[in-house]
Every structure is written in structure tokens, then in C-alpha cells.
Design a protein around this motif. Structure first.
Motif: not given
Length: 392
Positions: A309-317
């Protein structure tokens, strides 16, 4: 906009995005309530994501053409109607159709993101985008948590009906509080629909961001689209509420995205993307141990989904900031191209994840996550190599 005025659009993002994600927690309940095979009932998740991708393509460009206040209030009102229809659906066919319709109209977050980006100073754009994404993450987590709990208590229809009420409340709140804005363009609607395709053709950095997010979000959706089958299956034997509790444990992602936004503001998008891709592959390795069941399996499931979750969301930023930097006047249309690709990747990931689970078990889902992240990582390596050659 100041930091103190960002809370309402962030909440609106959460409420809207939650409509796409709470079906992930109630899939087993839908299967039981409508007497369907669980893999068929899982199509409600895919339907919402396909509808969301279509809505992004068809409606998000209007954010550059129509003032934000009437557009956002109308979309929330229509979403509420669609959710109420889904909650009262007599059979699976109408539920599926209503789910697609809800996905189409609940595209509020992709409109709010460009709106907020245009209302803050450029130096604060990353932090503001991270705050909007934190609101979306909160909606994703709470939607799964309360969707699962409410569905266990009152049946699968209850989450749809409660979500309908929240959508109407948000329609009124945004109508009363958003400022009057002017359109960014007077282009015709057909031209607006074609513009994201033109931007995809002409902007290589946009194409790169789209591929990254389609692959990583597809991996994320593969896990969350099938984790309910694992938790309610023989390895654990839990109810639908367990999916929501698992999502709630991952609330740390809400704190991570604003930090990622500040890192992007200082160092750029590529370093954050690279770390996120490697982390997704690492999360799949950890998630593979979830088949052990018991306490050890749960620990692996919690840690693996948290990293994912952290990786996906930070990548989206990181991808969003790269995209917004391409133009100050085309943000809505850029975001249309980007989010359409992302949610098409998510819909494919959800569908493939369920198929991988029913065919190969949970390890098949983990292998799919590795494969999709590896595609993004390979493209990133090509971009870095090309940049190094151009500098030389």
C-alpha cells in the motif's frame, strides 16, 4: 488554498474513492446473498474499476471546461443515486450495471487533484497532492473496514445505502463551500475527449507515468481483489469484516504520502518511483508466507499489504507530480490520460488476481504482483539508461 482549507477536498476524495473499494470487502457477502460463485461475485469489484476508468476518460476532462463547484456537486448527487440503486438491486445483473454506473460518476478525486494543484503555490504542490492522496487513502481504508463490518451486521446492501447517503451529504457540502472558478478552456467536449489521447502521443513522460501506475496499481488491485478469498477460505476461515480490519491496519499509508510528496518536491519523481517498484516486489515475497495461516501467516499478510500500500500510494504521488509539471493549463486532461491508464491497469489486475487465485492459489497472486512490478522496473531502467546516454 492554505493547509487549513484542504481538509474538505481531502474528505471529498476519500468519500468518492471509497465507493470503488468497499465492494472488495463485501464480495463474499454478495456471493452468499445472491447465491453466486465467489469468483463471479468478485466481478462487482472489476465492474466498479472499469466504470471508474470510463468515468475518468469521459468526465474528468470536464474539469477544464466546467466550473468545479457545479461539476463536483452534480457528480456526487448522481453517484448517490447509483449507490442507492445498487443497494436495492434485486439480482446480480442490475447490481453489476449499477456498480459500473457508480464507478463512472464517482470520479471526484481525479477532478479535485488538478483543482487543488492549481490553487496552491508551485513549491507546495507535492505536499498538497500528498494531502489529497492521503484523503483518498483514508477513504479506501475506511470503506473496506466499515463496508465489511456493516455488511456482516446488516447484509451486503447496507454499505451501498450508507454510501449513497454520504454522497448526497458531500454534494451539498461542496456546493455550499467551494469557490466560484472559471473554466481553463472553451474547447468542445469532443475535443476535450481527444486531447488526452493527443497528450499521450506527444508526451513521453506522461506515457511513462501511465505505465508505472498501471502496473503498480494493477499489482495492488490483484492483491486486494483476491485477499477476501484468502481470508474467508480454509486457511483462515474469517468473515468479510476481516478484510476491513486488515485494511485499517494499513492506515500508516496516510502519513507516508505527504512525506513522499515533500521528497518529490526536493529530489524529483524518479528516485521515489524506483524505491516503490522494488518495495512492491519485496511485498510479494512477504505476502507469499501468508498461506501458512495462523499468527505467522497473518503477520506476513499485514506486513506485505502495508508495504504494498505504501509503495503504490507513494509511487502515485511521484507520478502525479511528474505529470502536473508538464502543463499549467492542461492538468485535467493530463490527469484524464494518467488515471484512465491507472484504473484500466487496476481493473485488469483485479480480474487477473482472482483468476490467478482460483487457478494457482495465493502464490499465483504473489507471482502476478512480481511480474507487473518487474514490467514497470524494466521501463524505469530504460528511462535511466536513455537519460545517461543523452547526458554523455
Amino acid at each position: 488554498m492554505t493547509r487549513g482549507t484542504l481538509w474538505l477536498p481531502a474528505v471529498a476524495c476519500g468519500v468518492a474513492v471509497g465507493n470503488v473499494y468497499f465492494p472488495q470487502a463485501v464480495t463474499p457477502l454478495v456471493a452468499e446473498g445472491l447465491r453466486l460463485p465467489v469468483d463471479r461475485a468478485a466481478l462487482v469489484v472489476t465492474a466498479a474499476q472499469i466504470g471508474y476508468a470510463c468515468g475518468i476518460f469521459l468526465l474528468v476532462p470536464l474539469g477544464d471546461r466546467v466550473p468545479y463547484r457545479p461539476l463536483l456537486a452534480t457528480l456526487f448527487a448522481v453517484t448517490g443515486l447509483g449507490l442507492a440503486t445498487a443497494g436495492l438491486a434485486p439480482s446480480f445483473g442490475p447490481l453489476l450495471a449499477a456498480g459500473v454506473a457508480v464507478g463512472v460518476t464517482t470520479v471526484i478525486a481525479p477532478i479535485i487533484g488538478p483543482m487543488v494543484a492549481g490553487m496552491v503555490a508551485p513549491a507546495a504542490r507535492g505536499a498538497a497532492s500528498g494531502t489529497m492522496l492521503a484523503g483518498s487513502i483514508g477513504g479506501m481504508l475506511l470503506a473496506r473496514t466499515f463496508g465489511g463490518a456493516l455488511g456482516e451486521w446488516l447484509g451486503w446492501r447496507a454499505p451501498y445505502l450508507v454510501a449513497a447517503g454520504l454522497a448526497v451529504v458531500m454534494a451539498v457540502a461542496l456546493w455550499r463551500t467551494l469557490p466560484v472558478t472559471k473554466p481553463h478552456t472553451l474547447q468542445s467536449y469532443p475535443d476535450l475527449l481527444l486531447e488526452p489521447l493527443r497528450l499521450l502521443r506527444s508526451e513521453p513522460e506522461l506515457r511513462r507515468s501511465c505505465l508505472y501506475q498501471a502496473m503498480i496499481f494493477g499489482a495492488f488491485s490483484a492483491v486486494w481483489g483476491s485477499v477476501a478469498l484468502l481470508l474467508t477460505g480454509p486457511s483462515y476461515g474469517y468473515g468479510a469484516q476481516a478484510v476491513g480490519l486488515l485494511a485499517l491496519v494499513n492506515a500508516a499509508t496516510m502519513a507516508a504520502t505527504p512525506i513522499a510528496g515533500r521528497v518529490v518536491d526536493r529530489r524529483g519523481s524518479d528516485p521515489v518511483n524506483l524505491v516503490c517498484m522494488i518495495a512492491v516486489i519485496g511485498s510479494a515475497v512477504v505476502l507469499a508466507f501468508a498461506t501458512a495461516g495462523g499468527t505467522g501467516g497473518l503477520v506476513a499478510l499485514v506486513l506485505g499489504t502495508l508495504v504494498l500500500d505504501v509503495a503504490m500510494q507513494c509511487g502515485m504521488v511521484a507520478n502525479s507530480i511528474r505529470m502536473y509539471a508538464l502543463s499549467d493549463t492542461h492538468r485535467g486532461r493530463l490527469n484524464t490520460a494518467y488515471m484512465t491508464c491507472a484504473y484500466l491497469g487496476g481493473a485488469v489486475g483485479s480480474w487477473l488476481g482472482v483468476r490467478a487465485y482460483t487457478t494457482f492459489g495465493w502464490h499465483g497472486v504473489c507471482g502476478l504482483v512480481v511480474l507487473m512490478a518487474a514490467v514497470a522496473l524494466a521501463r524505469h531502467a530504460v528511462a535511466v539508461r536513455s537519460r545517461s546516454r543523452s547526458r554523455a
